[in-house]
Design a protein around this motif. Sequence first.
Motif, PDB file in Angstrom:
ATOM      1  N   ILE A  56      36.530   5.624 -45.758  1.00  0.00           N
ATOM      2  CA  ILE A  56      36.015   6.787 -45.029  1.00  0.00           C
ATOM      3  C   ILE A  56      34.921   7.534 -45.792  1.00  0.00           C
ATOM      4  CG2 ILE A  56      38.091   7.097 -43.630  1.00  0.00           C
ATOM      5  CD1 ILE A  56      38.822   9.470 -45.458  1.00  0.00           C
ATOM      6  N   THR A  57      34.967   7.519 -47.119  1.00  0.00           N
ATOM      7  CA  THR A  57      33.915   8.229 -47.858  1.00  0.00           C
ATOM      8  C   THR A  57      32.600   7.435 -47.865  1.00  0.00           C
ATOM      9  OG1 THR A  57      33.413   9.387 -49.924  1.00  0.00           O
ATOM     10  CG2 THR A  57      34.619   7.341 -50.128  1.00  0.00           C
ATOM     11  N   GLU A  58      32.690   6.102 -47.869  1.00  0.00           N
ATOM     12  CA  GLU A  58      31.482   5.282 -47.718  1.00  0.00           C
ATOM     13  C   GLU A  58      30.902   5.459 -46.316  1.00  0.00           C
ATOM     14  OE1 GLU A  58      32.656   1.563 -50.726  1.00  0.00           O
ATOM     15  OE2 GLU A  58      32.955   1.380 -48.558  1.00  0.00           O
ATOM     16  N   GLN A  59      31.797   5.536 -45.331  1.00  0.00           N
ATOM     17  CA  GLN A  59      31.347   5.711 -43.951  1.00  0.00           C
ATOM     18  C   GLN A  59      30.640   7.054 -43.776  1.00  0.00           C
ATOM     19  OE1 GLN A  59      31.636   3.465 -41.064  1.00  0.00           O
ATOM     20  NE2 GLN A  59      30.051   4.966 -40.607  1.00  0.00           N
ATOM     21  N   LEU A  60      31.177   8.099 -44.430  1.00  0.00           N
ATOM     22  CA  LEU A  60      30.520   9.412 -44.367  1.00  0.00           C
ATOM     23  C   LEU A  60      29.098   9.312 -44.914  1.00  0.00           C
ATOM     24  CD1 LEU A  60      30.555  12.501 -43.917  1.00  0.00           C
ATOM     25  CD2 LEU A  60      31.416  12.724 -46.258  1.00  0.00           C
ATOM     26  N   MET A  83      38.551  16.741 -50.341  1.00  0.00           N
ATOM     27  CA  MET A  83      39.189  15.464 -50.040  1.00  0.00           C
ATOM     28  C   MET A  83      38.205  14.300 -50.184  1.00  0.00           C
ATOM     29  SD  MET A  83      41.144  14.020 -46.654  1.00  0.00           S
ATOM     30  CE  MET A  83      39.653  13.635 -45.741  1.00  0.00           C
ATOM     31  N   TYR A  84      37.051  14.403 -49.520  1.00  0.00           N
ATOM     32  CA  TYR A  84      36.087  13.302 -49.584  1.00  0.00           C
ATOM     33  C   TYR A  84      35.541  13.136 -51.002  1.00  0.00           C
ATOM     34  CZ  TYR A  84      35.943  12.254 -44.597  1.00  0.00           C
ATOM     35  OH  TYR A  84      36.273  11.836 -43.324  1.00  0.00           O
ATOM     36  N   GLY A  85      35.375  14.253 -51.724  1.00  0.00           N
ATOM     37  CA  GLY A  85      34.883  14.172 -53.095  1.00  0.00           C
ATOM     38  C   GLY A  85      35.876  13.482 -54.014  1.00  0.00           C
ATOM     39  N   ALA A  86      37.158  13.821 -53.871  1.00  0.00           N
ATOM     40  CA  ALA A  86      38.191  13.188 -54.695  1.00  0.00           C
ATOM     41  C   ALA A  86      38.259  11.689 -54.405  1.00  0.00           C
ATOM     42  CB  ALA A  86      39.547  13.854 -54.450  1.00  0.00           C
ATOM     43  N   LEU A  87      38.173  11.322 -53.129  1.00  0.00           N
ATOM     44  CA  LEU A  87      38.201   9.903 -52.774  1.00  0.00           C
ATOM     45  C   LEU A  87      36.975   9.177 -53.331  1.00  0.00           C
ATOM     46  CD1 LEU A  87      39.420  10.077 -49.046  1.00  0.00           C
ATOM     47  CD2 LEU A  87      40.748   9.413 -51.049  1.00  0.00           C
ATOM     48  N   ARG A  88      35.814   9.841 -53.291  1.00  0.00           N
ATOM     49  CA  ARG A  88      34.597   9.222 -53.824  1.00  0.00           C
ATOM     50  C   ARG A  88      34.685   9.055 -55.337  1.00  0.00           C
ATOM     51  NH1 ARG A  88      29.108  11.061 -51.012  1.00  0.00           N
ATOM     52  NH2 ARG A  88      30.238  10.057 -49.286  1.00  0.00           N
ATOM     53  N   ALA A  89      35.477   9.920 -55.976  1.00  0.00           N
ATOM     54  CA  ALA A  89      35.685   9.810 -57.421  1.00  0.00           C
ATOM     55  C   ALA A  89      36.747   8.773 -57.771  1.00  0.00           C
ATOM     56  CB  ALA A  89      36.082  11.171 -57.996  1.00  0.00           C
ATOM     57  N   GLY A  90      37.337   8.138 -56.729  1.00  0.00           N
ATOM     58  CA  GLY A  90      38.352   7.108 -56.957  1.00  0.00           C
ATOM     59  C   GLY A  90      39.759   7.636 -57.076  1.00  0.00           C
ATOM     60  N   ALA A  91      39.931   8.950 -56.851  1.00  0.00           N
ATOM     61  CA  ALA A  91      41.253   9.560 -56.995  1.00  0.00           C
ATOM     62  C   ALA A  91      42.096   9.356 -55.739  1.00  0.00           C
ATOM     63  CB  ALA A  91      41.112  11.050 -57.288  1.00  0.00           C
ATOM     64  N   THR A  92      43.381   9.641 -55.881  1.00  0.00           N
ATOM     65  CA  THR A  92      44.315   9.667 -54.752  1.00  0.00           C
ATOM     66  C   THR A  92      44.565  11.127 -54.393  1.00  0.00           C
ATOM     67  OG1 THR A  92      45.421   7.613 -55.395  1.00  0.00           O
ATOM     68  CG2 THR A  92      46.668   9.136 -54.015  1.00  0.00           C
ATOM     69  N   MET A  97      33.279  10.137 -38.888  1.00  0.00           N
ATOM     70  CA  MET A  97      32.896   8.730 -38.963  1.00  0.00           C
ATOM     71  C   MET A  97      31.801   8.412 -37.944  1.00  0.00           C
ATOM     72  SD  MET A  97      35.505   5.491 -38.537  1.00  0.00           S
ATOM     73  CE  MET A  97      36.301   5.701 -40.116  1.00  0.00           C
ATOM     74  N   ARG A  98      31.801   9.162 -36.837  1.00  0.00           N
ATOM     75  CA  ARG A  98      30.893   8.838 -35.726  1.00  0.00           C
ATOM     76  C   ARG A  98      29.773   9.862 -35.542  1.00  0.00           C
ATOM     77  NH1 ARG A  98      32.940   5.711 -31.354  1.00  0.00           N
ATOM     78  NH2 ARG A  98      34.331   4.155 -32.208  1.00  0.00           N
ATOM     79  N   GLY A  99      29.679  10.826 -36.459  1.00  0.00           N
ATOM     80  CA  GLY A  99      28.589  11.793 -36.373  1.00  0.00           C
ATOM     81  C   GLY A  99      28.849  12.953 -35.440  1.00  0.00           C
ATOM     82  N   GLY A 100      30.120  13.186 -35.084  1.00  0.00           N
ATOM     83  CA  GLY A 100      30.458  14.346 -34.265  1.00  0.00           C
ATOM     84  C   GLY A 100      30.386  15.627 -35.087  1.00  0.00           C
ATOM     85  N   THR A 101      30.583  16.750 -34.423  1.00  0.00           N
ATOM     86  CA  THR A 101      30.542  18.051 -35.091  1.00  0.00           C
ATOM     87  C   THR A 101      31.899  18.733 -35.003  1.00  0.00           C
ATOM     88  OG1 THR A 101      28.187  18.348 -34.589  1.00  0.00           O
ATOM     89  CG2 THR A 101      29.450  20.334 -35.101  1.00  0.00           C
ATOM     90  N   LEU A 102      32.381  19.218 -36.152  1.00  0.00           N
ATOM     91  CA  LEU A 102      33.660  19.921 -36.201  1.00  0.00           C
ATOM     92  C   LEU A 102      33.430  21.417 -36.050  1.00  0.00           C
ATOM     93  CD1 LEU A 102      35.286  18.187 -39.336  1.00  0.00           C
ATOM     94  CD2 LEU A 102      35.199  17.362 -36.975  1.00  0.00           C
ATOM     95  N   LEU A 103      34.282  22.052 -35.258  1.00  0.00           N
ATOM     96  CA  LEU A 103      34.289  23.513 -35.148  1.00  0.00           C
ATOM     97  C   LEU A 103      35.536  23.992 -35.882  1.00  0.00           C
ATOM     98  CD1 LEU A 103      33.420  23.744 -31.330  1.00  0.00           C
ATOM     99  CD2 LEU A 103      31.829  23.756 -33.269  1.00  0.00           C
ATOM    100  N   VAL A 104      35.367  24.324 -37.165  1.00  0.00           N
ATOM    101  CA  VAL A 104      36.514  24.564 -38.042  1.00  0.00           C
ATOM    102  C   VAL A 104      37.085  25.957 -37.810  1.00  0.00           C
ATOM    103  CG1 VAL A 104      37.314  24.656 -40.430  1.00  0.00           C
ATOM    104  CG2 VAL A 104      35.576  22.972 -39.757  1.00  0.00           C
ATOM    105  N   VAL A 105      38.373  26.010 -37.483  1.00  0.00           N
ATOM    106  CA  VAL A 105      39.079  27.269 -37.235  1.00  0.00           C
ATOM    107  C   VAL A 105      40.068  27.496 -38.381  1.00  0.00           C
ATOM    108  CG1 VAL A 105      40.484  28.574 -35.583  1.00  0.00           C
ATOM    109  CG2 VAL A 105      38.933  26.778 -34.766  1.00  0.00           C
ATOM    110  N   PRO A 106      39.881  28.555 -39.190  1.00  0.00           N
ATOM    111  CA  PRO A 106      40.784  28.774 -40.328  1.00  0.00           C
ATOM    112  C   PRO A 106      42.237  28.968 -39.918  1.00  0.00           C
ATOM    113  CG  PRO A 106      38.824  30.158 -40.495  1.00  0.00           C
ATOM    114  CD  PRO A 106      38.807  29.538 -39.139  1.00  0.00           C
ATOM    115  N   LYS A 107      42.457  29.646 -38.796  1.00  0.00           N
ATOM    116  CA  LYS A 107      43.817  29.918 -38.341  1.00  0.00           C
ATOM    117  C   LYS A 107      43.834  29.951 -36.827  1.00  0.00           C
ATOM    118  CE  LYS A 107      47.582  33.277 -38.841  1.00  0.00           C
ATOM    119  NZ  LYS A 107      47.967  34.600 -39.402  1.00  0.00           N
TER     120      LYS A 107
END
Length: 516
Positions: free
Chosen positions: A3-7, A68-77, A235-245
């Motif tokens: 998923i991080t390569e796909q991003l 999350m994506y940064g940790a995965l790109r760094a090879g972490a779990t 993965m598909r280039g959509g847009t997220l509308l992030v709601v904190p709560k």
Amino acid sequence: MNITEQLHETAARVAGKPAYYFMDQATTYGELDGAVTKFADGLHKLGVSKGDHVALLLGNSPHFIIGMYGALRAGATVIPINPIYTPDEIGYILNNGDVKVVLALDLLVPLLEKMNPMLPNVEHMVICETEQDKGEADISKLSIYSKMKSFTSMVASGDLSFNGQAVDEEDTAVILYTSGTTGKPKGAMLTHKNLYSNAKDVGDYLKITEEDRVVTTLPMFHVFCLTVVLNAPLMRGGTLLVVPKFSPQEIFRLVKKYEATVFAGVPTMYNFLQQFPDGNPEDFKSLRLSISGGASLPVALLKAFEQKFNVFVSEGYGLSEASPVTTFNPLDRPRKPGSIGRNIQNVENKVVNEMGEEVPIGEVGELIVRGPNVMKGYYKLPEESVATLKNGWLYTGDLARMDEEGYFYIVDRKKEMIIVGGYNVYPREVEEVLFAHPDVVEAAVIGVPDPNQGEVVQAFVVKKNDSLTEADVLTYCREHLAKYKVPKNIEFIDELPKNTTGKILRRSLKAQVLQN
């Protein structure tokens, strides 16, 4: 591919397109991918190596996505954790999960300071800054000060040329700790292949495109949001509308302002939206699809929501151990109310008896699953893994049936079935009837010990109308249920206990009854 390569590939294709809006501020794919790379480099400089465990104590925010994506790109779990868990719950996961680095909001610094003696293996605490006033406290006097790093500084000083760590598709990408309904939480190990395949298959199934704007109000630390609302759209280039709560008022505002096309929620959210007095059906006209999961959506609520807002609701099914999605109601044919749908592509479900043999169509048995999305096992629990993964199949612990057209129906949790005088009673069946009563807001059913019947049904009801009586509800149940399924008694309460994803906690109700 992961998923991080796909991003990274998606960002190369649509660099200037908004990846997400947070607090009405847009961040493009190019900006997101750059921040991910720089944060990955920052983790690398901290000494994070391939396979090290990084925990996210974060709510819905850019920090979570980049972390999350940064940790995965760094090879972490990555180990996502609900930030409102108790110190004991958080401490258990951090220690059991052998966590080396923790990402947490600055609001949690006092909690981390208090927990520090319990966390000998945590080497770094990356603090994610918020806009809130932190007062004049001198953080240099904290015992965790030497472990603390600034998320903002790490991203700002990261190197864009960092290439990341090479990972194998069978390497563990995420460990998701189950909610612990049957004891201590278990860490489901999901590989890079598990995450990528399920996000891709869900995106294909739901026909997610670059034109989609997805309301992201489900908690990101939960697997439903992680795959369906986060990974698949990105993965598909959509847009997220992030709601904190979650807030019904905010959902209506966001959908209308940004002409959202996809909403995903749990039944509790649909119930709040349905009953919100200022809910305007016109505000939801841009939605092409609403998704429900996390728990069974009562048929009465599904029909009421669709009728009021003229929005198609597709119910699906999944579990942490399957990354999570295994079924969805098809979008190209009539939906069946009450059904969790059919197999998504590349995933197979079937219903079996105690011997693992497939049962005839219409009969109830345990739902089992196989596919590229199924976990590799539970972290440090080999015996539990063997008991759950048999001959390539994941045994879900959920009771289900399948009809002649391949649609599945969840009957209930295997462990929550009630046996009244030798007869099986499925809590969901009784709850569906209670939910259909016009004066009932919510309902939950459990089995309680009985000297004569072994168990009897007890119902907990949140009522809409104060004049509703126990006698009224019991009379209604007798009209719609066999005698042995009718609750022995009805207890009216102000609110049902729920976890952070809105799932009703029957076990809490049972514990309450057994204590009294």
